[in-house]
Design an enzyme around this catalytic site. Structure first.
Site, short mmCIF file in Angstrom:
data_model
loop_
_atom_site.label_atom_id
_atom_site.label_comp_id
_atom_site.label_asym_id
_atom_site.label_seq_id
_atom_site.Cartn_x
_atom_site.Cartn_y
_atom_site.Cartn_z
N ASP A 184 0.87 -1.18 0.00
CA ASP A 184 0.00 0.00 0.00
C ASP A 184 0.90 1.24 0.00
OD1 ASP A 184 -1.64 2.14 0.68
OD2 ASP A 184 -2.86 0.94 2.05
N ASN A 187 -5.87 13.26 -11.10
CA ASN A 187 -6.46 13.76 -12.35
C ASN A 187 -6.21 15.26 -12.41
OD1 ASN A 187 -8.88 15.25 -11.25
ND2 ASN A 187 -9.27 13.20 -10.43
N VAL A 229 -5.92 5.02 -6.00
CA VAL A 229 -4.79 5.41 -5.16
C VAL A 229 -4.93 6.88 -4.72
CG1 VAL A 229 -3.20 6.01 -7.06
CG2 VAL A 229 -2.29 5.16 -4.92
N ASP A 230 -5.53 7.70 -5.57
CA ASP A 230 -5.76 9.13 -5.27
C ASP A 230 -6.63 9.25 -4.01
OD1 ASP A 230 -5.81 11.86 -5.60
OD2 ASP A 230 -7.09 11.87 -7.37
N SER A 273 -1.99 5.06 -14.21
CA SER A 273 -2.90 4.88 -15.37
C SER A 273 -3.44 3.46 -15.57
CB SER A 273 -2.24 5.33 -16.70
OG SER A 273 -2.30 6.73 -16.83
N TYR A 309 -7.83 4.58 -15.55
CA TYR A 309 -7.42 5.09 -16.86
C TYR A 309 -7.08 3.99 -17.88
CZ TYR A 309 -7.44 9.99 -15.26
OH TYR A 309 -7.81 11.24 -14.81
N1 APR Z 1 -1.39 1.70 -3.00
C1 APR Z 1 -0.82 1.37 -4.19
N2 APR Z 1 -1.54 1.23 -5.32
C2 APR Z 1 -2.86 1.44 -5.25
C3 APR Z 1 -3.53 1.81 -4.06
C4 APR Z 1 -2.72 1.93 -2.89
N3 APR Z 1 -3.24 2.28 -1.71
N4 APR Z 1 -4.87 1.94 -4.33
C5 APR Z 1 -5.02 1.65 -5.64
N5 APR Z 1 -3.82 1.33 -6.20
C6 APR Z 1 -3.49 0.95 -7.57
C7 APR Z 1 -4.60 0.36 -8.42
O1 APR Z 1 -4.79 -1.01 -8.09
C8 APR Z 1 -4.02 0.52 -9.81
O2 APR Z 1 -3.13 -0.56 -10.11
O3 APR Z 1 -3.11 2.10 -8.31
C9 APR Z 1 -3.15 1.78 -9.69
C10 APR Z 1 -3.68 2.97 -10.44
O4 APR Z 1 -5.08 2.98 -10.45
P1 APR Z 1 -5.96 4.30 -10.22
O5 APR Z 1 -5.83 4.73 -8.81
O6 APR Z 1 -7.31 4.02 -10.75
O7 APR Z 1 -5.17 5.41 -11.12
P2 APR Z 1 -5.26 5.72 -12.70
O8 APR Z 1 -5.54 4.53 -13.54
O9 APR Z 1 -4.02 6.54 -13.00
O10 APR Z 1 -6.53 6.65 -12.83
C11 APR Z 1 -6.51 7.95 -12.31
O11 APR Z 1 -8.49 7.62 -11.00
O12 APR Z 1 -8.91 7.93 -8.78
C12 APR Z 1 -8.93 8.51 -9.97
O13 APR Z 1 -8.51 10.82 -9.40
C13 APR Z 1 -7.98 9.69 -10.08
O14 APR Z 1 -9.25 10.38 -11.94
C14 APR Z 1 -8.00 9.83 -11.55
C15 APR Z 1 -7.93 8.40 -12.04
#
Ligand code: APR
Length: 185
Positions: free
Chosen positions: A19, A33, A42-43, A129, A133
């Protein structure tokens, strides 16, 4: 859990499953974003664990500079997180390799350059992403690790860069990508 580790020009590039909000590196990277207003994935996890100071500083940034374009990076404090800083970057919404790959490379590179400018020595990345994404995982892993390793090969002040994968499946995809890069850098 660490799944792979490489030494590159005096720096360590490690892949682990875990994590990102629990990492004690100087900074962690957020897959944000362009609005910098938080979101899911993760955001959401970073804003929840770090507390309101992160959103406050993101809002100030957007007021002063406008939205953060895909491929760019900015930094805030990390609030309650164990890290000191959060570097926010925006990956591409995947459409095609031709359009999306340069933006994903830029998101990693700009985050690394900003960390170097800030004097940061250790940094954790999530898999940018590959969630909401929809960037195909194997391709994104290749882009991430080749961009990070070419930056480290230039002689970076960063001592440790950690890819923090949320699932074992993601960790193994990144490990396979790392094995390929080691065989033919
Ligand atoms: N620690 C590490 N990785 C994580 C965590 C965490 N706590 N939570 C989620 N992830 C992973 C997800 O499993 C995925 O493999 O982060 C990776 C990226 O996924 P997203 O968070 O969906 O990011 P992304 O694909 O770049 O999309 C960005 O999602 O939450 C929104 O505000 C963000 O609109 C933006 C979009």
């Amino acid at each position: 859990m660490e799944v792979s580790k490489q030494y590159i020009a005096g720096s360590t590039l490690a892949i682990m499953v875990g994590d990102i909000t629990e990492q004690h590196t100087d900074a962690i990277v957020n897959a944000a974003n362009s609005s910098l207003c938080g979101g899911g994935g993760v955001d959401g996890a970073i804003h929840r664990a770090g507390g309101p100071i992160i959103l406050e500083q993101c809002r100030t940034y957007v007021r002063e500079h406008g939205r953060l374009p895909p491929g760019k990076a900015m930094a805030t404090d990390a609030g309650e997180l164990p890290a000191r800083w959060v570097i926010h970057t925006v990956g591409p919404v995947y459409s095609s390799d031709r359009e999306s790959k340069p933006i994903l490379e830029s998101a990693y590179r700009e985050s690394l350059l900003l960390a170097e400018q800030m004097g940061i020595e250790s940094l954790s990345f999530p898999s940018i992403s590959t969630g909401a994404y929809r960037y195909p995982l194997e391709k994104a892993a290749q882009v991430a690790l080749s961009t990070i390793s070419s930056q480290l090969r230039k002689g970076s002040p960063l001592r440790l860069v950690r890819m923090v994968c949320f699932t074992e499946r993601d960790g193994l995809a990144y490990k396979r990508a790392m094995d390929k890069i080691v065989q033919s850098p």
